[in-house]
Design a protein around this motif. Structure first.
Motif, PDB file in Angstrom:
ATOM      1  N   GLU A   1     -23.556  24.523 -13.097  1.00 31.09           N
ATOM      2  CA  GLU A   1     -23.090  24.169 -11.750  1.00 31.09           C
ATOM      3  C   GLU A   1     -22.132  22.976 -11.768  1.00 31.09           C
ATOM      4  O   GLU A   1     -21.056  23.051 -11.168  1.00 31.09           O
TER       5      GLU A   1
ATOM      6  N   THR B   1     -18.804  24.105 -13.118  1.00 32.05           N
ATOM      7  CA  THR B   1     -18.107  24.958 -12.144  1.00 32.05           C
ATOM      8  C   THR B   1     -17.462  24.098 -11.064  1.00 32.05           C
ATOM      9  O   THR B   1     -16.307  24.321 -10.690  1.00 32.05           O
ATOM     10  N   ARG B   2     -18.191  23.101 -10.587  1.00 31.05           N
ATOM     11  CA  ARG B   2     -17.635  22.209  -9.561  1.00 31.05           C
ATOM     12  C   ARG B   2     -16.447  21.413 -10.104  1.00 31.05           C
ATOM     13  O   ARG B   2     -15.455  21.218  -9.401  1.00 31.05           O
TER      14      ARG B   2
ATOM     15  N   THR C   1     -13.448  23.705 -10.297  1.00 36.14           N
ATOM     16  CA  THR C   1     -12.939  23.962  -8.947  1.00 36.14           C
ATOM     17  C   THR C   1     -12.149  22.757  -8.432  1.00 36.14           C
ATOM     18  O   THR C   1     -11.067  22.908  -7.857  1.00 36.14           O
ATOM     19  N   ALA C   2     -12.680  21.578  -8.671  1.00 37.69           N
ATOM     20  CA  ALA C   2     -11.987  20.360  -8.225  1.00 37.69           C
ATOM     21  C   ALA C   2     -10.695  20.133  -9.001  1.00 37.69           C
ATOM     22  O   ALA C   2      -9.734  19.571  -8.468  1.00 37.69           O
TER      23      ALA C   2
END
Length: 70
Positions: free
Chosen positions: A26, A29-30, A33-34
């Motif tokens: 997680e 993934t964040r 994405t950022a």
């Protein structure tokens, strides 16, 4: 008896590895994405720094590299 112990150790190692992957999935993934908008930045230095950070995140055990990228 030696093979039984070895199998037990390998099983524990696999469980620990799966737990580690689950724990970091997680946050990684964040981070990805950022980072996406930063990769499209017109400033090449920002793109390069973002690439270095993402590359450092791929090896979370190399804390020195990660600290340098951050």
């Amino acid at each position: 008896m030696g093979f039984g112990r070895a199998a037990e150790l390998l099983s524990r190692e696999r469980v620990a590895s799966k737990q580690t992957v689950a724990a970091v999935r997680e946050p990684l993934t964040r981070a990805a994405t950022a980072a996406a908008p930063l990769m499209r930045c017109s400033d090449p230095a920002v793109v390069t720094a973002t690439e270095q950070l993402l590359n450092a995140l791929s090896d979370v055990e190399d804390t020195a590299r990660l600290e340098a990228a951050l």
